[in-house]
Design a protein around this motif. Structure first.
Motif, PDB file in Angstrom:
ATOM      1  N   HIS A 192      36.477  48.630  39.333  1.00 27.22           N
ATOM      2  CA  HIS A 192      37.010  47.296  39.601  1.00 27.22           C
ATOM      3  C   HIS A 192      36.047  46.505  40.480  1.00 27.22           C
ATOM      4  O   HIS A 192      35.181  47.077  41.153  1.00 27.22           O
ATOM      5  N   ASP A 193      36.204  45.183  40.498  1.00 23.75           N
ATOM      6  CA  ASP A 193      35.430  44.368  41.426  1.00 23.75           C
ATOM      7  C   ASP A 193      35.803  44.761  42.855  1.00 23.75           C
ATOM      8  O   ASP A 193      36.995  44.889  43.180  1.00 23.75           O
ATOM      9  N   PRO A 194      34.825  44.957  43.728  1.00 20.83           N
ATOM     10  CA  PRO A 194      35.143  45.491  45.065  1.00 20.83           C
ATOM     11  C   PRO A 194      35.990  44.575  45.931  1.00 20.83           C
ATOM     12  O   PRO A 194      36.618  45.043  46.889  1.00 20.83           O
ATOM     13  N   THR A 195      36.025  43.274  45.634  1.00 22.41           N
ATOM     14  CA  THR A 195      36.821  42.355  46.455  1.00 22.41           C
ATOM     15  C   THR A 195      38.089  41.866  45.754  1.00 22.41           C
ATOM     16  O   THR A 195      38.800  41.032  46.298  1.00 22.41           O
ATOM     17  N   HIS A 196      38.347  42.364  44.550  1.00 26.30           N
ATOM     18  CA  HIS A 196      39.551  41.979  43.808  1.00 26.30           C
ATOM     19  C   HIS A 196      40.232  43.253  43.324  1.00 26.30           C
ATOM     20  O   HIS A 196      39.818  43.847  42.326  1.00 26.30           O
ATOM     21  N   HIS A 197      41.267  43.655  44.035  1.00 30.94           N
ATOM     22  CA  HIS A 197      41.996  44.879  43.724  1.00 30.94           C
ATOM     23  C   HIS A 197      43.483  44.565  43.541  1.00 30.94           C
ATOM     24  O   HIS A 197      44.299  44.821  44.420  1.00 30.94           O
ATOM     25  N   PRO A 198      43.874  44.000  42.398  1.00 26.40           N
ATOM     26  CA  PRO A 198      45.298  43.720  42.184  1.00 26.40           C
ATOM     27  C   PRO A 198      46.136  44.992  42.233  1.00 26.40           C
ATOM     28  O   PRO A 198      45.739  46.027  41.692  1.00 26.40           O
ATOM     29  N   ARG A 199      47.281  44.897  42.879  1.00 25.92           N
ATOM     30  CA  ARG A 199      48.168  46.044  43.033  1.00 25.92           C
ATOM     31  C   ARG A 199      49.467  45.816  42.257  1.00 25.92           C
ATOM     32  O   ARG A 199      49.926  44.687  42.136  1.00 25.92           O
ATOM     33  N   VAL A 200      50.043  46.901  41.792  1.00 26.33           N
ATOM     34  CA  VAL A 200      51.350  46.770  41.149  1.00 26.33           C
ATOM     35  C   VAL A 200      52.367  46.347  42.195  1.00 26.33           C
ATOM     36  O   VAL A 200      52.267  46.701  43.373  1.00 26.33           O
ATOM     37  N   ASP A 201      53.309  45.540  41.756  1.00 25.12           N
ATOM     38  CA  ASP A 201      54.347  44.946  42.599  1.00 25.12           C
ATOM     39  C   ASP A 201      53.785  43.984  43.641  1.00 25.12           C
ATOM     40  O   ASP A 201      54.468  43.648  44.621  1.00 25.12           O
ATOM     41  N   GLY A 202      52.556  43.533  43.424  1.00 23.50           N
ATOM     42  CA  GLY A 202      51.978  42.511  44.294  1.00 23.50           C
ATOM     43  C   GLY A 202      52.153  41.108  43.759  1.00 23.50           C
ATOM     44  O   GLY A 202      51.598  40.162  44.312  1.00 23.50           O
ATOM     45  N   GLY A 203      52.922  40.963  42.686  1.00 27.82           N
ATOM     46  CA  GLY A 203      53.103  39.662  42.061  1.00 27.82           C
ATOM     47  C   GLY A 203      52.148  39.473  40.902  1.00 27.82           C
ATOM     48  O   GLY A 203      51.191  40.240  40.721  1.00 27.82           O
ATOM     49  N   PRO A 204      52.384  38.450  40.071  1.00 28.77           N
ATOM     50  CA  PRO A 204      51.526  38.221  38.906  1.00 28.77           C
ATOM     51  C   PRO A 204      50.085  37.948  39.304  1.00 28.77           C
ATOM     52  O   PRO A 204      49.799  37.545  40.430  1.00 28.77           O
ATOM     53  N   ILE A 205      49.181  38.201  38.352  1.00 28.70           N
ATOM     54  CA  ILE A 205      47.762  38.000  38.612  1.00 28.70           C
ATOM     55  C   ILE A 205      47.260  36.759  37.891  1.00 28.70           C
ATOM     56  O   ILE A 205      47.675  36.448  36.780  1.00 28.70           O
ATOM     57  N   LEU A 206      46.338  36.058  38.565  1.00 26.86           N
ATOM     58  CA  LEU A 206      45.596  34.955  37.978  1.00 26.86           C
ATOM     59  C   LEU A 206      44.281  35.524  37.487  1.00 26.86           C
ATOM     60  O   LEU A 206      43.517  36.106  38.264  1.00 26.86           O
ATOM     61  N   LYS A 207      43.988  35.392  36.197  1.00 30.01           N
ATOM     62  CA  LYS A 207      42.823  36.032  35.586  1.00 30.01           C
ATOM     63  C   LYS A 207      41.689  35.016  35.449  1.00 30.01           C
ATOM     64  O   LYS A 207      41.874  33.952  34.846  1.00 30.01           O
ATOM     65  N   VAL A 208      40.535  35.361  36.010  1.00 30.85           N
ATOM     66  CA  VAL A 208      39.408  34.428  36.082  1.00 30.85           C
ATOM     67  C   VAL A 208      38.155  35.082  35.510  1.00 30.85           C
ATOM     68  O   VAL A 208      37.873  36.255  35.787  1.00 30.85           O
ATOM     69  N   ASN A 209      37.416  34.320  34.703  1.00 25.61           N
ATOM     70  CA  ASN A 209      36.107  34.752  34.208  1.00 25.61           C
ATOM     71  C   ASN A 209      35.271  33.510  33.929  1.00 25.61           C
ATOM     72  O   ASN A 209      35.666  32.658  33.125  1.00 25.61           O
ATOM     73  N   VAL A 210      34.128  33.380  34.596  1.00 28.85           N
ATOM     74  CA  VAL A 210      33.336  32.158  34.491  1.00 28.85           C
ATOM     75  C   VAL A 210      32.681  32.006  33.125  1.00 28.85           C
ATOM     76  O   VAL A 210      32.217  30.916  32.773  1.00 28.85           O
ATOM     77  N   ASN A 211      32.623  33.083  32.340  1.00 30.57           N
ATOM     78  CA  ASN A 211      32.076  33.007  30.992  1.00 30.57           C
ATOM     79  C   ASN A 211      33.143  32.700  29.951  1.00 30.57           C
ATOM     80  O   ASN A 211      32.937  32.863  28.753  1.00 30.57           O
ATOM     81  N   ASN A 212      34.299  32.267  30.441  1.00 29.16           N
ATOM     82  CA  ASN A 212      35.382  31.758  29.602  1.00 29.16           C
ATOM     83  C   ASN A 212      36.026  32.824  28.723  1.00 29.16           C
ATOM     84  O   ASN A 212      36.606  32.512  27.680  1.00 29.16           O
ATOM     85  N   ARG A 213      35.974  34.069  29.163  1.00 31.72           N
ATOM     86  CA  ARG A 213      36.800  35.079  28.511  1.00 31.72           C
ATOM     87  C   ARG A 213      38.261  34.864  28.880  1.00 31.72           C
ATOM     88  O   ARG A 213      39.162  35.280  28.154  1.00 31.72           O
ATOM     89  N   TYR A 214      38.486  34.242  30.021  1.00 28.19           N
ATOM     90  CA  TYR A 214      39.785  33.696  30.392  1.00 28.19           C
ATOM     91  C   TYR A 214      39.614  32.197  30.583  1.00 28.19           C
ATOM     92  O   TYR A 214      38.527  31.717  30.931  1.00 28.19           O
ATOM     93  N   ALA A 215      40.697  31.438  30.375  1.00 27.34           N
ATOM     94  CA  ALA A 215      40.600  29.975  30.369  1.00 27.34           C
ATOM     95  C   ALA A 215      40.838  29.346  31.737  1.00 27.34           C
ATOM     96  O   ALA A 215      40.750  28.122  31.867  1.00 27.34           O
ATOM     97  N   THR A 216      41.120  30.129  32.761  1.00 31.60           N
ATOM     98  CA  THR A 216      41.480  29.609  34.072  1.00 31.60           C
ATOM     99  C   THR A 216      40.320  28.865  34.727  1.00 31.60           C
ATOM    100  O   THR A 216      39.191  29.354  34.736  1.00 31.60           O
TER     101      THR A 216
END
Length: 432
Positions: free
Chosen positions: A327-351
């Motif tokens: 995983h990215d060392p500064t982004h560690h989503p946890r279960v039950d931590g709420g929904p995740i916002l998915k980001v990718n600057v190469n537009n694999r995600y649209a955020t």
């Protein structure tokens, strides 16, 4: 200012029932439609002329559903708020000539759909479900929800190095399930069995879309039952949450400033390029017809689309305790931590930043925490329907979801709170 939560642990209980009752995309949209019918929605046929009346409506096409609620007095240029999701999951699907076998075993010939974790299908009790197309032009859903098939793994005595060198599975040779014994394999046996099971006349089935599914039901897991293990969370978890959110938003009636929409597509796992996939015309056609049915013009359509926002909701990766370095060392989503916002600057995600602001506002209104997911730079990033929706329809789109473990396994794992946290955030978003 946050509002009291609409959904709680009862939503997760209902999710488990939804997963168990939805072994295929066809069953999933039928179950979503049933829930919407109870909330006052009605089905409209694509072949009929549509009217511009207020209320909840939905379209079913194969394994896809698009549902929307028109508030009383909504203008033709009223923007849409869309929750996007997909109904399909990686699995094993029955080939056109399903009856096969060798060495005294009767087998079912299957093809690999999407990108499943193949090893998770081994030594499981498997059922069979899908859609049967009949000679009279109608279709019938079928679900053999009992141990019927099994993909047996090779004994360790015949593969001594499996634990040291790793399991190597050939998709053609090693993934064909057994379902009985006998030397005499006859074409038509499987379909005849399904005709009998479904109470259909002999030789009435002329086409089929069938897939294998595990029969073990979803279950709470852990000391305090704080986890949920079950099949097809990717992505029926989002379909279920979107259905509940749309029904809840419709209860606000004329107060809604937007037209809330649920768009759940098929075929995301193999590229979305079909008449029921996100890269097909279904969503655009429904939205445009809704505008025109309310007396709108092309100008009204353009205005509505320009102010529309879509939350593309799909599962994402929670940090894995045994593989945290993936995983990215500064982004560690946890279960039950709420929904995740998915980001990718190469537009694999649209955020983008403006989309983040929309999602953050919805979460704040719902009193729901959220997290951010970004891939490790040294690893390829997955994708979903978000970029497709944005590019095809010119709609601002934000990729979100729930963090899970074991994605694309027969049995995935999520936190027991995250499903209702997602549903609350989606409801706040649809209500504006």
């Amino acid at each position: 200012m946050s509002e009291p939560p609409r959904f709680d642990r009862g939503h997760t209980d209902d999710l488990m029932s939804f997963l168990a009752a939805s072994p295929t995309p066809y069953h999933a949209v039928a179950n979503a439609a049933e829930r919407l019918e109870k909330a006052g929605f009605r089905q409209v046929a694509e072949t009929d002329a549509w009217d511009g009346t207020a209320g909840g409506k939905y379209v079913l096409r194969g394994g896809a559903i698009v549902a929307w609620y028109v508030p009383e007095g909504a203008a033709a240029h009223t923007p849409f708020r869309i929750v996007g999701a997909h109904t399909d999951s990686p699995n094993l699907r029955v080939k056109p000539r399903p009856d096969s076998g060798a060495h005294g075993w009767r087998q079912v010939a299957v093809e690999i759909y999407g990108g499943p974790l193949l090893n998770s299908w081994l030594d499981r009790d498997l059922g069979l479900a899908g859609r049967l197309s009949l000679r009279d032009g109608t279709t019938r859903l079928v679900d053999v929800d009992r141990p019927l098939l099994r993909v047996p793994q090779l004994a360790i005595h015949l593969d001594r190095a499996v634990n040291s060198d790793g399991l190597k599975l050939d998709k053609q040779r090693h993934m064909q399930p057994v379902w009985g014994l006998g030397e005499d394999v006859r074409d038509g046996d499987l379909i005849a069995f399904l005709e009998e099971t479904a109470g259909l006349a002999e030789d009435s089935v002329t086409g089929w879309d069938l897939m294998v599914h595990p029969v073990e039901p979803p279950a709470y897991l852990g000391r305090d039952r704080e986890l949920v293990a079950g099949p097809r969370m990717d992505n029926l978890l989002s379909v279920h949450a979107g259905t509940a959110a749309l029904a809840a938003a419709a209860g606000r009636g004329p107060e809604l400033p937007y037209i809330p929409v649920l768009a759940a597509f098929d075929h995301e796992e193999n590229g979305s390029q079909s008449d029921t996939g996100a890269d097909g015309p279904l969503l655009g056609s429904v939205l445009e017809r809704s505008v025109l049915a309310r007396g709108g013009t092309y100008e009204d359509r353009a205005r509505a689309f320009a102010a529309t926002v879509c939350l593309s909701s799909d599962t994402g990766h929670a940090v894995h305790p045994n593989y945290a370095e993936r995983h990215d060392p500064t982004h560690h989503p946890r279960v039950d931590g709420g929904p995740i916002l998915k980001v990718n600057v190469n537009n694999r995600y649209a955020t983008d930043g403006s989309g983040r602001a929309v999602f953050a506002a919805a979460c704040e209104k719902a009193g729901v925490p959220f997290q951010t997911f970004v891939s490790n730079n040294a690893m390829p990033c997955g994708t979903t329907i978000g970029p497709i929706t944005a590019a095809r329809h010119g709609i601002r789109t934000v990729d979100i979801g729930v963090a899970i473990l074991s994605m694309h396994s027969v049995r995935e794992l999520c936190g027991a709170k995250d499903p209702f946290l997602l549903a609350n955030a989606l409801t706040a978003f649809l209500e504006g």
